[in-house]
Design a protein around this motif. Sequence first.
Motif, short mmCIF file in Angstrom:
data_model
loop_
_atom_site.label_atom_id
_atom_site.label_comp_id
_atom_site.label_asym_id
_atom_site.label_seq_id
_atom_site.Cartn_x
_atom_site.Cartn_y
_atom_site.Cartn_z
N LEU A 73 44.49 -0.74 6.04
CA LEU A 73 45.49 0.16 5.46
C LEU A 73 45.67 1.44 6.28
O LEU A 73 46.69 2.12 6.13
N GLN A 74 44.71 1.76 7.14
CA GLN A 74 44.78 3.03 7.85
C GLN A 74 45.91 3.10 8.89
O GLN A 74 46.60 4.12 8.98
N PRO A 75 46.14 2.07 9.70
CA PRO A 75 47.27 2.16 10.63
C PRO A 75 48.62 2.31 9.93
O PRO A 75 49.53 2.97 10.45
N ILE A 76 48.76 1.71 8.75
CA ILE A 76 50.01 1.82 8.00
C ILE A 76 50.28 3.28 7.65
O ILE A 76 51.42 3.76 7.70
N GLN A 77 49.22 4.02 7.34
CA GLN A 77 49.36 5.41 6.91
C GLN A 77 49.28 6.41 8.07
O GLN A 77 49.48 7.61 7.86
N ASP A 78 49.02 5.91 9.28
CA ASP A 78 48.86 6.79 10.42
C ASP A 78 50.21 7.37 10.83
O ASP A 78 51.21 6.65 10.93
N ALA A 79 50.24 8.68 11.12
CA ALA A 79 51.49 9.36 11.44
C ALA A 79 52.10 8.88 12.76
O ALA A 79 53.31 8.99 12.96
N VAL A 80 51.28 8.33 13.65
CA VAL A 80 51.79 7.82 14.93
C VAL A 80 52.09 6.33 14.84
O VAL A 80 53.12 5.86 15.33
N GLU A 81 51.21 5.57 14.19
CA GLU A 81 51.32 4.11 14.25
C GLU A 81 52.45 3.55 13.40
O GLU A 81 53.37 2.91 13.90
N MET A 82 52.40 3.74 12.06
CA MET A 82 53.41 3.11 11.20
C MET A 82 54.08 4.07 10.23
O MET A 82 55.13 3.76 9.68
N GLY A 83 53.48 5.20 9.95
CA GLY A 83 54.16 6.30 9.28
C GLY A 83 54.54 6.12 7.83
O GLY A 83 55.51 6.72 7.36
N MET A 84 53.77 5.33 7.07
CA MET A 84 54.09 5.10 5.66
C MET A 84 53.00 5.68 4.76
O MET A 84 51.84 5.80 5.17
N THR A 85 53.38 6.02 3.53
CA THR A 85 52.37 6.23 2.50
C THR A 85 52.22 4.92 1.72
O THR A 85 53.13 4.07 1.73
N LEU A 86 51.11 4.74 1.05
CA LEU A 86 50.91 3.51 0.30
C LEU A 86 51.89 3.39 -0.86
O LEU A 86 52.34 2.29 -1.20
N THR A 87 52.25 4.52 -1.47
CA THR A 87 53.24 4.49 -2.54
C THR A 87 54.59 4.02 -2.00
O THR A 87 55.28 3.20 -2.63
N GLN A 88 54.98 4.54 -0.85
CA GLN A 88 56.23 4.10 -0.23
C GLN A 88 56.18 2.62 0.11
O GLN A 88 57.16 1.89 -0.09
N LEU A 89 55.05 2.18 0.61
CA LEU A 89 54.91 0.78 1.01
C LEU A 89 55.05 -0.14 -0.19
O LEU A 89 55.76 -1.16 -0.14
N GLU A 90 54.39 0.18 -1.29
CA GLU A 90 54.47 -0.65 -2.48
C GLU A 90 55.91 -0.77 -2.96
O GLU A 90 56.40 -1.88 -3.25
N ALA A 91 56.61 0.36 -3.05
CA ALA A 91 57.99 0.34 -3.53
C ALA A 91 58.89 -0.46 -2.58
O ALA A 91 59.77 -1.20 -3.02
N LYS A 92 58.63 -0.33 -1.30
CA LYS A 92 59.46 -1.02 -0.31
C LYS A 92 59.29 -2.53 -0.40
O LYS A 92 60.26 -3.28 -0.40
N LEU A 93 58.05 -2.98 -0.50
CA LEU A 93 57.80 -4.42 -0.51
C LEU A 93 58.21 -5.07 -1.83
O LEU A 93 58.52 -6.25 -1.87
N MET A 94 58.21 -4.30 -2.92
CA MET A 94 58.66 -4.85 -4.19
C MET A 94 60.14 -5.23 -4.15
O MET A 94 60.59 -6.06 -4.93
#
Length: 488
Positions: A269-290
């Motif tokens: 989960l850390q690269p997803i939240q990294d400001a350089v790598e993927m730039g998402m918050t987990l809340t944003q990710l959940e809403a997006k994938l739903m």
Amino acid sequence: MRFLNSGKRLAKAAACLSALVLGACNGGEDSGTATTTGGTTTVAATTNSAPTVNNSVPDQIATVGISLTFDASQGDTTFSDADGDLLTYEISFDISGTGLSGNAGVVTGVPTVATTVVATITADDGNGGSASDSFLITIAAASADQPNLPVALFNYANQDLPDHYTQPNAALGNVVRTDNTPGNNPITDEGATLGRVLFYDKKLSANDTVACASCHIQANGFGDPAVLSVGFDGGETGRHSMRLGNARYYDRGRFFWDERAETLEDQVLQPIQDAVEMGMTLTQLEAKLMDVDYYGPLFEDAFGDDTVTSDRISLALAQFVRSLTTYQSRFDEAYIAADGDPDDFDLVFNASEMRGMGIFRGRGRCDQCHSTSAHVSDDVHNNGLDVGTAGDQGAGDQEFKSPSLRNVEVGGPFMHDGRFETLDEVVDFYSDDVQANPNLSNRLRNQNGTPRRLNLNNGEKEDLIAFLETLTDQTFLTDEKFSDPFTN
């Protein structure tokens, strides 16, 4: 299957018995009303009313590789029956090769081909009456935005691992005891399938440009041929991307070069939240994938319902990464042929490879750090890359974790900063350039404390590289179950 209205049948049976007394039972196709006048009995027959179409079935659209479930009875509203008979349903269409099937009015399956199917649902009232309605099922080809998954899931949970991965072996190390799979997240076919889609899906980044697989490429042993990986907004990562093969067999169970992630479930989960790598918050990710249609069925298959949570994303990604077991190299072929005895590896190895293995296991003592037949590092180490303590401190004192040596031939560049472009440069370093450092690993020190260098001649360097190339697993590097589902 027919679902019968038992109360209605009992009532009709009672009526028939009554009519028998009057000599008027007609077998149940039609019922009648008996009247008696002046001693004469007359039966007035009534006709069964067939079902009628009440709510036409709308045409359906499906996609290759995406699970379809559709109730053509529309909750028992497609047809009506004036007699109140309980209706049973049957679906008929040409299902050959489509991946779909029909049962009691419901169409289910994972479409396998792009085509258009004419489907018909028929309602039967059980009294000789029936009605039908037809509709189209248009199956679209999978696009670049849709994963193309097999109907029969790939085997991730029970891969056919050789004995030297599953049984203790004193000569070359015990792989099975280094397995870091936690009890609450065993690999399942459904979970790893979801993990595979997540791993390759660029929707996990803020602008849909970067996936986990962008920095961990199958052909490179799930490493990156670039020195530093490029993130979603063009920035570069701070370290080289580590190869992922055999990550399951790092006994300490910690991840990243500096081991800052306590578990693989934490790491993914850390690269997803990294400001350089993927730039998402987990809340944003959940809403997006739903809001992504293909994730609902995948989450349901893996976890029992279609709820998207970051915890489930973590579990599925970790399952897929742990499934990346590489065990079909020439080394494995030699191990099996020799029944684990390194002296008999010449049944498969040539003379140069045998000499190289001798250096690796003997004079080089490489196997002390890259232990077991999975060739996974046993701990973090300072390997003498730099003098003093300046620069990247890694896990502290310039100690770093290292990836498995499996597929090292295709896994360059090397080291946490990608400083060595080729395997030749790595061998040159351990032969000639290990630097003095206050925190240098004891395994790289002579008895007097000086750096221990192998001092290999050119022929010995070639032999050691020849052995390392036996760790290349072409099956792993091309296996479809580890490949990009958005392009196959």
